[in-house]
Design a protein around this motif. Structure first.
Motif, PDB file in Angstrom:
ATOM      1  N   THR A   1      49.060   3.488  13.178  1.00  0.00           N
ATOM      2  CA  THR A   1      49.115   4.933  13.361  1.00  0.00           C
ATOM      3  C   THR A   1      48.428   5.298  14.682  1.00  0.00           C
ATOM      4  OG1 THR A   1      47.078   5.166  12.081  1.00  0.00           O
ATOM      5  CG2 THR A   1      49.145   5.376  10.875  1.00  0.00           C
ATOM      6  N   PRO A   2      48.728   6.466  15.257  1.00  0.00           N
ATOM      7  CA  PRO A   2      48.128   6.840  16.552  1.00  0.00           C
ATOM      8  C   PRO A   2      46.610   6.902  16.482  1.00  0.00           C
ATOM      9  CG  PRO A   2      49.985   8.272  16.031  1.00  0.00           C
ATOM     10  CD  PRO A   2      49.720   7.449  14.802  1.00  0.00           C
ATOM     11  N   PHE A   3      45.950   6.457  17.560  1.00  0.00           N
ATOM     12  CA  PHE A   3      44.505   6.567  17.661  1.00  0.00           C
ATOM     13  C   PHE A   3      44.135   7.992  18.045  1.00  0.00           C
ATOM     14  CE2 PHE A   3      44.955   1.961  18.794  1.00  0.00           C
ATOM     15  CZ  PHE A   3      44.283   1.475  17.684  1.00  0.00           C
ATOM     16  N   GLN A   4      43.058   8.499  17.484  1.00  0.00           N
ATOM     17  CA  GLN A   4      42.573   9.824  17.830  1.00  0.00           C
ATOM     18  C   GLN A   4      41.562   9.728  18.967  1.00  0.00           C
ATOM     19  OE1 GLN A   4      43.931  12.723  16.185  1.00  0.00           O
ATOM     20  NE2 GLN A   4      45.249  10.956  15.882  1.00  0.00           N
ATOM     21  N   LYS A 121      57.427   9.054   7.106  1.00  0.00           N
ATOM     22  CA  LYS A 121      56.921   8.394   8.311  1.00  0.00           C
ATOM     23  C   LYS A 121      55.598   8.981   8.795  1.00  0.00           C
ATOM     24  CE  LYS A 121      60.987   9.017  10.318  1.00  0.00           C
ATOM     25  NZ  LYS A 121      61.869   9.169   9.142  1.00  0.00           N
ATOM     26  N   TRP A 122      55.186  10.122   8.233  1.00  0.00           N
ATOM     27  CA  TRP A 122      53.954  10.773   8.685  1.00  0.00           C
ATOM     28  C   TRP A 122      52.910  10.729   7.576  1.00  0.00           C
ATOM     29  CZ3 TRP A 122      52.522  16.503   8.514  1.00  0.00           C
ATOM     30  CH2 TRP A 122      51.372  16.742   9.293  1.00  0.00           C
ATOM     31  N   ASP A 129      52.107  12.644  15.636  1.00  0.00           N
ATOM     32  CA  ASP A 129      53.427  12.256  15.126  1.00  0.00           C
ATOM     33  C   ASP A 129      53.816  13.119  13.923  1.00  0.00           C
ATOM     34  OD1 ASP A 129      51.430  11.171  13.547  1.00  0.00           O
ATOM     35  OD2 ASP A 129      52.517   9.317  13.115  1.00  0.00           O
ATOM     36  N   LEU A 130      53.418  14.401  13.964  1.00  0.00           N
ATOM     37  CA  LEU A 130      53.759  15.333  12.884  1.00  0.00           C
ATOM     38  C   LEU A 130      55.250  15.287  12.598  1.00  0.00           C
ATOM     39  CD1 LEU A 130      52.545  18.922  12.290  1.00  0.00           C
ATOM     40  CD2 LEU A 130      54.992  18.559  12.643  1.00  0.00           C
ATOM     41  N   TYR A 131      55.589  15.209  11.297  1.00  0.00           N
ATOM     42  CA  TYR A 131      57.003  15.077  10.910  1.00  0.00           C
ATOM     43  C   TYR A 131      57.170  15.620   9.495  1.00  0.00           C
ATOM     44  CZ  TYR A 131      61.636  12.839  11.360  1.00  0.00           C
ATOM     45  OH  TYR A 131      62.993  12.585  11.488  1.00  0.00           O
ATOM     46  N   THR A 195      59.388  18.188  13.913  1.00  0.00           N
ATOM     47  CA  THR A 195      58.525  17.165  14.502  1.00  0.00           C
ATOM     48  C   THR A 195      57.702  17.761  15.637  1.00  0.00           C
ATOM     49  OG1 THR A 195      60.156  16.408  16.152  1.00  0.00           O
ATOM     50  CG2 THR A 195      60.217  15.365  13.977  1.00  0.00           C
ATOM     51  N   ALA A 196      56.570  17.118  15.930  1.00  0.00           N
ATOM     52  CA  ALA A 196      55.763  17.525  17.083  1.00  0.00           C
ATOM     53  C   ALA A 196      56.591  17.349  18.344  1.00  0.00           C
ATOM     54  CB  ALA A 196      54.495  16.678  17.142  1.00  0.00           C
TER      55      ALA A 196
END
Length: 251
Positions: A1-4, A121-122, A129-131, A195-196
């Motif tokens: 998942t994306p890193f913050q 997926k989110w 990656d808002l979905y 989605t974002a």
């Protein structure tokens, strides 16, 4: 998942192992082994998986098909009607038999209402990656091809209420959302993707995604817009529908 962003310092120093690969002046490359709590992998399990599921995740050549209304009526629609695409998971959500606790917003109107839920997926842990998916309550609309001016109230509800719900729950305004429909869709129950804007989601490219705002404008201009115009769609090499277009001499 994306890193913050706020996790990056922790990622670089807390129990992480760095192995230098190359250094040249101000440039360096490393192999980084992050601690377990910062190396999450989002996983979706499909079990039992059908052949259609397996094909979906295999790398394939993709072909562009220009589908006229006559093609839809003579090739695509008969193909859809001949297939047994399972929509039970969609009906489970609409009937609150599954994922009821994940519903972000619902308009319960049976004709012009919908349910908004996070896409599989989110994981809802970050906004990069808002979905989300809006699933309509009515079951007589399969895809973009079925839409007419009759559906404008439904589509307007989805766009307005969906954007408001995302802004209220996640703090993301409508100007930072990509709201669109797929054609061809992966399943034939009308649904809309949220989605974002900065997220390059699969299926958001020009040959498949149709912005909901544009769909609304097109239907306002011509109630039967999507029964009159040709639509371009991308079909994978192993898709049976592509074989149908080949058999008809349309590819």
């Amino acid at each position: 998942t994306p890193f913050q962003e706020e996790k990056i310092p922790e990622l670089l120093r807390k129990h992480a192992r760095l192995e230098l690969q190359m250094r040249n002046d101000i440039y360096s490359t490393y192999h980084l082994y992050p601690p377990p709590e910062l190396s999450e992998i989002k996983t979706t399990v499909v079990y039992p998986a059908t052949e259609k599921h397996l094909r979906k995740y295999l790398r394939q050549e993709v072909h562009l098909v220009r589908e006229t209304w006559e093609d839809y009526r003579n090739i695509t629609l008969p193909f859809i009607q001949s297939q047994s695409f399972s929509l039970q998971w969609v009906y489970n959500i609409l009937e609150k038999k599954a994922e009821a606790d994940r519903i972000i917003h619902e308009n319960p109107d049976p004709r012009d209402g919908f349910v908004l839920v996070p896409d599989f997926k989110w994981n809802q842990s970050q906004l990069d990656d808002l979905y989300l998916i809006a699933l309509v309550h009515r079951r007589d609309v399969k895809s973009l091809r079925d839409l007419t001016g009759e559906h404008l109230p439904l589509l307007r509800n989805i766009l307005r209420e969906g954007q408001e719900a995302v802004a209220e729950r996640f703090g993301v305004p409508g100007s930072r959302l990509r709201v669109y429909l797929h054609y061809q869709p992966s399943y034939y129950h009308l649904h809309v993707h949220f989605t974002a804007l900065g997220y390059e989601a699969a299926g958001s490219a020009a040959e498949r995604a149709h912005l909901l705002a544009d769909v609304l404008d097109n239907l306002a201009l011509d109630s039967r817009y999507y029964q009159r115009r040709a639509l371009t769609c991308a079909l994978r090499a192993d898709e049976p529908l592509l074989a149908k277009f080949r058999e008809a001499g349309r590819l």
